[in-house]
Design an enzyme around this catalytic site. Sequence first.
Site, PDB file in Angstrom:
ATOM      1  N   ASN A   9       0.316  -1.086   0.221  1.00 40.76           N
ATOM      2  CA  ASN A   9      -0.207   0.235   0.169  1.00 40.76           C
ATOM      3  C   ASN A   9       0.422   1.035  -0.310  1.00 40.76           C
ATOM      4  OD1 ASN A   9      -1.737   1.958   0.632  1.00 40.76           O
ATOM      5  ND2 ASN A   9      -1.931   1.728   2.664  1.00 40.76           N
ATOM      6  N   LYS A  11      -0.253   4.092  -0.402  1.00 38.02           N
ATOM      7  CA  LYS A  11      -0.440   5.107   0.319  1.00 38.02           C
ATOM      8  C   LYS A  11       0.085   6.551  -0.464  1.00 38.02           C
ATOM      9  CE  LYS A  11      -0.142   3.702   4.672  1.00 38.02           C
ATOM     10  NZ  LYS A  11       0.004   3.379   6.184  1.00 38.02           N
ATOM     11  N   HIS A  94      -9.241   1.169   4.069  1.00 40.82           N
ATOM     12  CA  HIS A  94      -8.334   1.753   5.801  1.00 40.82           C
ATOM     13  C   HIS A  94      -8.301   2.210   6.603  1.00 40.82           C
ATOM     14  CE1 HIS A  94      -4.397   2.743   6.606  1.00 40.82           C
ATOM     15  NE2 HIS A  94      -3.708   1.571   5.599  1.00 40.82           N
ATOM     16  N   GLU A  96      -7.299   4.942   7.753  1.00 40.56           N
ATOM     17  CA  GLU A  96      -6.757   6.473   7.662  1.00 40.56           C
ATOM     18  C   GLU A  96      -8.181   6.727   6.926  1.00 40.56           C
ATOM     19  OE1 GLU A  96      -2.717   6.150   4.775  1.00 40.56           O
ATOM     20  OE2 GLU A  96      -2.592   5.367   6.849  1.00 40.56           O
ATOM     21  N   GLU A 166      -5.643  -4.518  10.222  1.00 42.42           N
ATOM     22  CA  GLU A 166      -5.038  -3.673  10.388  1.00 42.42           C
ATOM     23  C   GLU A 166      -4.835  -3.077  12.099  1.00 42.42           C
ATOM     24  OE1 GLU A 166      -3.003  -2.796   6.714  1.00 42.42           O
ATOM     25  OE2 GLU A 166      -3.919  -1.993   7.161  1.00 42.42           O
ATOM     26  N   GLY A 172       2.141   2.535  10.550  1.00 45.88           N
ATOM     27  CA  GLY A 172       2.803   3.629  10.776  1.00 45.88           C
ATOM     28  C   GLY A 172       3.741   3.598  11.845  1.00 45.88           C
ATOM     29  N   SER A 211       3.085  -2.435  10.602  1.00 44.41           N
ATOM     30  CA  SER A 211       4.967  -2.305  10.389  1.00 44.41           C
ATOM     31  C   SER A 211       4.758  -3.665  10.320  1.00 44.41           C
ATOM     32  CB  SER A 211       4.915  -1.986  11.649  1.00 44.41           C
ATOM     33  OG  SER A 211       4.067  -0.415  12.228  1.00 44.41           O
TER      34      SER A 211
HETATM   35  C1  PEP Z   1      -0.800   0.024   5.963  1.00 45.02           C
HETATM   36  O1  PEP Z   1      -1.271   1.561   5.954  1.00 45.02           O
HETATM   37  O2  PEP Z   1      -1.476  -0.660   4.999  1.00 45.02           O
HETATM   38  C2  PEP Z   1       0.116  -0.385   6.599  1.00 45.02           C
HETATM   39  C3  PEP Z   1       0.045  -1.503   7.399  1.00 45.02           C
HETATM   40  O3  PEP Z   1       1.576   0.506   7.018  1.00 45.02           O
HETATM   41  P1  PEP Z   1       2.636   0.030   7.743  1.00 45.02           P
HETATM   42  O4  PEP Z   1       2.812  -1.085   7.132  1.00 45.02           O
HETATM   43  O5  PEP Z   1       3.402   1.419   7.573  1.00 45.02           O
HETATM   44  O6  PEP Z   1       2.479   0.240   9.179  1.00 45.02           O
END
Ligand code: PEP
Length: 248
Positions: A9, A11, A94, A96, A166, A172, A211
Amino acid sequence: MRRKLIAGNWKMNGSLAANGNLLASIKAGLPGSACDVAVCVPAVYLAQTQSELSGSKIAWGGQDVSAHESGAYTGEVSATMLRDVGCRYVIVGHSERRSYHNESDEVVARKALRAAASGLTPIICVGESLEERESGETDEVVARQIDAVLAVMDEESLKGVVVAYEPVWAIGTGKTATPQMAQDVHAFLRQRLGAKSVVAGEKVRILYGGSMKPDNAKELLSMPDIDGGLIGGASLKASDFLAIVNAA
Ligand code: PEP
């Protein structure tokens, strides 16, 4: 046996030049992979991604989709448009988007339904905040989020979706759920899917996101109900992304 999926992803990152390099490096370094691989890129770069990845084993997808079919929805991108530029996947719900764009469980479910009806595979994200985890509400939150999808999808469409667990506090932040913490939620989600459709319970891939990095991927991906990863930060560096693919 569910085939693992590693999906990046990106972003809101990238440029024509940077994407060209990143996609070329991923393509060149991809092992004769035993897992499915995809990148979900900003909508404006889908055509570029299509031309770079066509004929390769890497699929691509969008990061959001409209719940509407077409018409006066300025700024939105439809599922048909995503199909038009060769997308196989689209991320929906997501965290976000849920938090910065107030997307409700119902809107996320409608987006997933629209994507599936157009032949895309929705990657449906669910997950709890830190506050919710600390107050013991994780199961309740993810149940509410997945139940909204189960309420609108028939068994046939449901079999083809991908779910991504998630935990918001791990996205992040460099903090990762332990493999057992993630496994517990994945097993719970699988049971929920299975209660609606036994086949969906067995077939639907549930990815972990939050992460995931080269140094923790193997352990997470070895859990029985973790069928892959949704990778944010580490998907922007070809060597890290490829190391995760290799761990799958
Ligand atoms: C994401 O935004 O879907 C995500 C898992 O980000 P990160 O791997 O940076 O935590």
